[in-house]
Write a protein that holds these residues in place. Structure first.
Motif, PDB file in Angstrom:
ATOM      1  N   ARG A   5       0.750  -1.211  -0.066  1.00  0.00           N
ATOM      2  CA  ARG A   5      -0.095   0.172  -0.137  1.00  0.00           C
ATOM      3  C   ARG A   5       1.019   1.404   0.097  1.00  0.00           C
ATOM      4  O   ARG A   5       0.312   2.447   0.122  1.00  0.00           O
ATOM      5  CB  ARG A   5      -0.804   0.110   1.255  1.00  0.00           C
ATOM      6  N   ASN A   6       2.410   1.182  -0.026  1.00  0.00           N
ATOM      7  CA  ASN A   6       3.070   2.369  -0.090  1.00  0.00           C
ATOM      8  C   ASN A   6       2.975   3.243   1.290  1.00  0.00           C
ATOM      9  O   ASN A   6       2.998   4.227   1.329  1.00  0.00           O
ATOM     10  CB  ASN A   6       3.157   2.980  -1.356  1.00  0.00           C
ATOM     11  N   ILE A   7       2.679   2.498   2.428  1.00  0.00           N
ATOM     12  CA  ILE A   7       2.589   3.249   3.479  1.00  0.00           C
ATOM     13  C   ILE A   7       3.946   3.508   4.474  1.00  0.00           C
ATOM     14  O   ILE A   7       4.512   2.430   4.333  1.00  0.00           O
ATOM     15  CB  ILE A   7       1.593   2.407   4.720  1.00  0.00           C
ATOM     16  N   ILE A   8       4.368   4.713   4.602  1.00  0.00           N
ATOM     17  CA  ILE A   8       5.572   4.994   5.110  1.00  0.00           C
ATOM     18  C   ILE A   8       5.675   4.979   6.630  1.00  0.00           C
ATOM     19  O   ILE A   8       4.732   5.943   7.115  1.00  0.00           O
ATOM     20  CB  ILE A   8       6.406   6.276   4.377  1.00  0.00           C
ATOM     21  N   THR A   9       6.413   4.544   7.413  1.00  0.00           N
ATOM     22  CA  THR A   9       6.334   4.664   9.021  1.00  0.00           C
ATOM     23  C   THR A   9       7.934   4.764   9.405  1.00  0.00           C
ATOM     24  O   THR A   9       8.686   4.400   8.166  1.00  0.00           O
ATOM     25  CB  THR A   9       5.765   3.180   9.690  1.00  0.00           C
ATOM     26  N   LYS A  10       8.281   5.049  10.474  1.00  0.00           N
ATOM     27  CA  LYS A  10       9.725   5.108  11.011  1.00  0.00           C
ATOM     28  C   LYS A  10      10.307   3.734  10.730  1.00  0.00           C
ATOM     29  O   LYS A  10       9.591   2.701  11.393  1.00  0.00           O
ATOM     30  CB  LYS A  10       9.715   5.542  12.634  1.00  0.00           C
ATOM     31  N   GLY A  11      11.585   3.558  10.301  1.00  0.00           N
ATOM     32  CA  GLY A  11      12.089   2.230  10.061  1.00  0.00           C
ATOM     33  C   GLY A  11      11.795   1.671   8.736  1.00  0.00           C
ATOM     34  O   GLY A  11      12.192   0.730   8.269  1.00  0.00           O
ATOM     35  N   ALA A  12      10.916   2.270   7.882  1.00  0.00           N
ATOM     36  CA  ALA A  12      10.730   1.780   6.622  1.00  0.00           C
ATOM     37  C   ALA A  12      11.679   2.054   5.733  1.00  0.00           C
ATOM     38  O   ALA A  12      12.492   3.028   5.949  1.00  0.00           O
ATOM     39  CB  ALA A  12       9.457   2.295   5.895  1.00  0.00           C
ATOM     40  N   ILE A  13      12.036   1.160   4.777  1.00  0.00           N
ATOM     41  CA  ILE A  13      13.276   1.239   3.745  1.00  0.00           C
ATOM     42  C   ILE A  13      12.245   1.637   2.323  1.00  0.00           C
ATOM     43  O   ILE A  13      11.576   0.784   2.026  1.00  0.00           O
ATOM     44  CB  ILE A  13      14.032   0.134   3.533  1.00  0.00           C
ATOM     45  N   ILE A  14      12.655   2.883   1.884  1.00  0.00           N
ATOM     46  CA  ILE A  14      12.160   3.279   0.611  1.00  0.00           C
ATOM     47  C   ILE A  14      13.144   3.410  -0.408  1.00  0.00           C
ATOM     48  O   ILE A  14      14.392   3.658  -0.150  1.00  0.00           O
ATOM     49  CB  ILE A  14      11.416   4.822   0.810  1.00  0.00           C
ATOM     50  N   GLU A  15      12.623   3.418  -1.478  1.00  0.00           N
ATOM     51  CA  GLU A  15      13.522   3.604  -2.971  1.00  0.00           C
ATOM     52  C   GLU A  15      13.550   5.131  -3.211  1.00  0.00           C
ATOM     53  O   GLU A  15      12.620   5.544  -3.364  1.00  0.00           O
ATOM     54  CB  GLU A  15      12.986   2.653  -4.119  1.00  0.00           C
ATOM     55  N   THR A  16      14.756   5.660  -3.340  1.00  0.00           N
ATOM     56  CA  THR A  16      14.864   7.074  -3.879  1.00  0.00           C
ATOM     57  C   THR A  16      15.511   7.122  -5.090  1.00  0.00           C
ATOM     58  O   THR A  16      16.203   6.270  -5.370  1.00  0.00           O
ATOM     59  CB  THR A  16      15.296   7.996  -2.672  1.00  0.00           C
ATOM     60  N   GLU A  17      15.766   8.490  -5.544  1.00  0.00           N
ATOM     61  CA  GLU A  17      16.763   8.859  -6.650  1.00  0.00           C
ATOM     62  C   GLU A  17      18.029   8.554  -6.424  1.00  0.00           C
ATOM     63  O   GLU A  17      18.851   8.059  -7.197  1.00  0.00           O
ATOM     64  CB  GLU A  17      16.430  10.209  -6.964  1.00  0.00           C
TER      65      GLU A  17
END
Length: 125
Positions: free
Chosen positions: A91-103
């Motif tokens: 669901r693309n929900i972001i919380t503290k500790g989540a690993i996300i893909e950026t530029e």
């Protein structure tokens, strides 16, 4: 409505005697997920008259490279991992500790977006 007060039951299974009713300052609040999208914030009044900014959606993150010490504001592509709940990735929900893909690569979220109203992270790749 969630309630942050003492449980009705003791750890042994016995009942606590109630000496007062619930107080409004013991009331919790619902989880408002942070999703990827245009910037949306919500103000929440807290006990003592202060305010908490709740981040509802954002499309950029402040990423710090620990090797160089440089911080950049970059675009978020997608959520790749979330230890809080594996279904948050879908669901693309972001919380503290989540690993996300950026530029710049993968980043780990270090701020609490539901409490602080900002999105900060550190570069891990």
């Amino acid at each position: 409505m969630s309630w942050q007060g003492r449980s009705k039951r003791k750890y042994t299974g016995g009942k606590h005697k109630k000496n007062r009713k619930r107080r409004i300052y013991e009331k919790g609040r619902d989880f408002l997920p942070l999703v990827i999208g245009e910037v949306k914030r919500k103000k929440n009044r807290v006990r003592g008259g202060g305010e908490k900014l709740i981040l509802l959606s954002h499309n950029k993150i402040n990423v710090t490279d620990l090797k160089t010490g440089i911080t950049k504001n970059v675009e978020i592509k997608t959520v790749t991992e979330n230890s809080a709940n594996p279904h948050f990735v879908r669901r693309n929900i972001i919380t503290k500790g989540a690993i996300i893909e950026t530029e710049l690569g993968k980043a780990k979220v270090t701020s609490r977006p539901g409490q602080n109203g900002v999105l900060n992270g550190i570069l891990i790749e």
